[in-house]
Design an enzyme around this catalytic site. Sequence first.
Site, PDB file in Angstrom:
ATOM      1  N   ARG A   1     -13.096  18.368  16.012  1.00 19.30           N
ATOM      2  CA  ARG A   1     -12.488  17.838  14.792  1.00 19.30           C
ATOM      3  C   ARG A   1     -11.223  18.632  14.490  1.00 19.30           C
ATOM      4  O   ARG A   1     -10.963  19.666  15.111  1.00 19.30           O
ATOM      5  CB  ARG A   1     -13.460  17.937  13.608  1.00 19.30           C
ATOM      6  CG  ARG A   1     -13.779  19.372  13.213  1.00 19.30           C
ATOM      7  CD  ARG A   1     -14.602  19.485  11.931  1.00 19.30           C
ATOM      8  NE  ARG A   1     -14.819  20.886  11.591  1.00 19.30           N
ATOM      9  CZ  ARG A   1     -15.372  21.316  10.465  1.00 19.30           C
ATOM     10  NH1 ARG A   1     -15.789  20.449   9.561  1.00 19.30           N
ATOM     11  NH2 ARG A   1     -15.514  22.601  10.228  1.00 19.30           N
ATOM     12  N   HIS A  57      -9.782  18.027   4.700  1.00 18.83           N
ATOM     13  CA  HIS A  57     -10.472  17.116   5.613  1.00 18.83           C
ATOM     14  C   HIS A  57      -9.511  16.130   6.273  1.00 18.83           C
ATOM     15  O   HIS A  57      -8.605  15.591   5.622  1.00 18.83           O
ATOM     16  CB  HIS A  57     -11.537  16.323   4.861  1.00 18.83           C
ATOM     17  CG  HIS A  57     -12.564  17.175   4.194  1.00 18.83           C
ATOM     18  ND1 HIS A  57     -13.400  18.027   4.883  1.00 18.83           N
ATOM     19  CD2 HIS A  57     -12.894  17.334   2.887  1.00 18.83           C
ATOM     20  CE1 HIS A  57     -14.201  18.647   4.042  1.00 18.83           C
ATOM     21  NE2 HIS A  57     -13.912  18.253   2.807  1.00 18.83           N
ATOM     22  N   GLN A 117     -16.629  28.472   7.408  1.00 17.07           N
ATOM     23  CA  GLN A 117     -17.220  29.732   6.971  1.00 17.07           C
ATOM     24  C   GLN A 117     -17.071  30.790   8.069  1.00 17.07           C
ATOM     25  O   GLN A 117     -16.727  31.945   7.797  1.00 17.07           O
ATOM     26  CB  GLN A 117     -18.720  29.532   6.656  1.00 17.07           C
ATOM     27  CG  GLN A 117     -19.011  28.777   5.367  1.00 17.07           C
ATOM     28  CD  GLN A 117     -19.062  27.257   5.508  1.00 17.07           C
ATOM     29  OE1 GLN A 117     -18.412  26.666   6.371  1.00 17.07           O
ATOM     30  NE2 GLN A 117     -19.814  26.605   4.632  1.00 17.07           N
ATOM     31  N   THR A 158      -3.342  -5.370   0.645  1.00 14.46           N
ATOM     32  CA  THR A 158      -2.761  -4.040   0.880  1.00 14.46           C
ATOM     33  C   THR A 158      -3.679  -3.231   1.807  1.00 14.46           C
ATOM     34  O   THR A 158      -3.217  -2.368   2.549  1.00 14.46           O
ATOM     35  CB  THR A 158      -2.535  -3.276  -0.446  1.00 14.46           C
ATOM     36  OG1 THR A 158      -3.789  -2.963  -1.041  1.00 14.46           O
ATOM     37  CG2 THR A 158      -1.679  -4.072  -1.409  1.00 14.46           C
ATOM     38  N   LYS A 210       0.871  -1.188   0.000  1.00 14.34           N
ATOM     39  CA  LYS A 210       0.000   0.000   0.000  1.00 14.34           C
ATOM     40  C   LYS A 210       0.898   1.225   0.000  1.00 14.34           C
ATOM     41  O   LYS A 210       1.728   1.400   0.893  1.00 14.34           O
ATOM     42  CB  LYS A 210      -0.891  -0.015   1.242  1.00 14.34           C
ATOM     43  CG  LYS A 210      -1.978   1.039   1.213  1.00 14.34           C
ATOM     44  CD  LYS A 210      -3.010   0.782   0.115  1.00 14.34           C
ATOM     45  CE  LYS A 210      -4.289   0.176   0.640  1.00 14.34           C
ATOM     46  NZ  LYS A 210      -5.140  -0.322  -0.453  1.00 14.34           N
TER      47      LYS A 210
END
Length: 286
Positions: free
Chosen positions: A169, A240, A212, A57, A12
């Site tokens: 987050r 993200h 925003q 993988t 991978k």
Amino acid sequence: MAIVLGPNRYGKAETRLVRVIRDGDTRSLADYNVSVALSGDLAATHLTGDNSGVLPTDTMKNTVYAFAKKHGVGEPEEFALLLARHFVTTQEQVETARVSIESFGWERLGPHSFQRKGDYTRVASVVVTAEFEQVVSGITGLVLLNSTASEFRGFPRDEYTTLPETTDRILATAVDARWRHVSAGGDFAKSYAGAIEAMTAAFVNTYSASLQQTLFSMGSHVLEKRPEVAEIRLALPNKHHYLVDLSPFDLANDNEVFIAGDRPYGLIEGTVTRDDAPPAPAGWYL
Ligand SMILES: O=c1[nH]c(=O)c2[nH]c(=O)[nH]c2[nH]1
């Protein structure tokens, strides 16, 4: 003539891992791009389609994330050794494991805030006619990250909405900004440095309900601190960071192990203007 299989390996490539390490209120960050390549007794899958020796993988990718949680990542050399030894010792058919890591550097801006190391680009453009002179300054590629103090919730849901609401987050972006000056004179070096400082401080210090909201805070802060700026336009990609689901491996993930997403990305764009600023000349687009 005989046709034979030559050297081969598989694995991978480019598993993008961000590991957040919490120490009280302070957080640190490892940002890795991990590539695994295994070789050994792997002829059968090529020659007969027998996959009995082919560790997926996908499993290698999962191992990277699970090990990042379980063992931490240490120095990239140490994390690479940990992974490579694991594949060689647990998979009989694997003779050689090559693990390569790119480690991206971040500079600390605050207890949970970071700026990606490396230079960003300053831009300047002017338009001159007999009637007016317009100066626009800006930057591209200033990458900022808050490892907490960011939420995204309260949004509408329709039949295609799967995004979970979150109160904690990672918020990361690469700032692309242009600002229009009130006049064509002044200390542009000082103005530029001050605008960057204002923008960065606003990113670091805003508790964000959305990118925003952070955008408006960054733009407002520039206008508050820099009277010579009439208007600023910001284009902020939402870089993200997806929380990795480690539950299949009986591991909790309390905002520690993330996949750094590449594409697609949210793109949040907006202009912030002072109402007493001279209007942009007709036909002028920032
Ligand atoms: O700050 C955000 N703004 C959005 O508009 C949005 N949309 C989304 O999926 N995530 C986010 N995050």
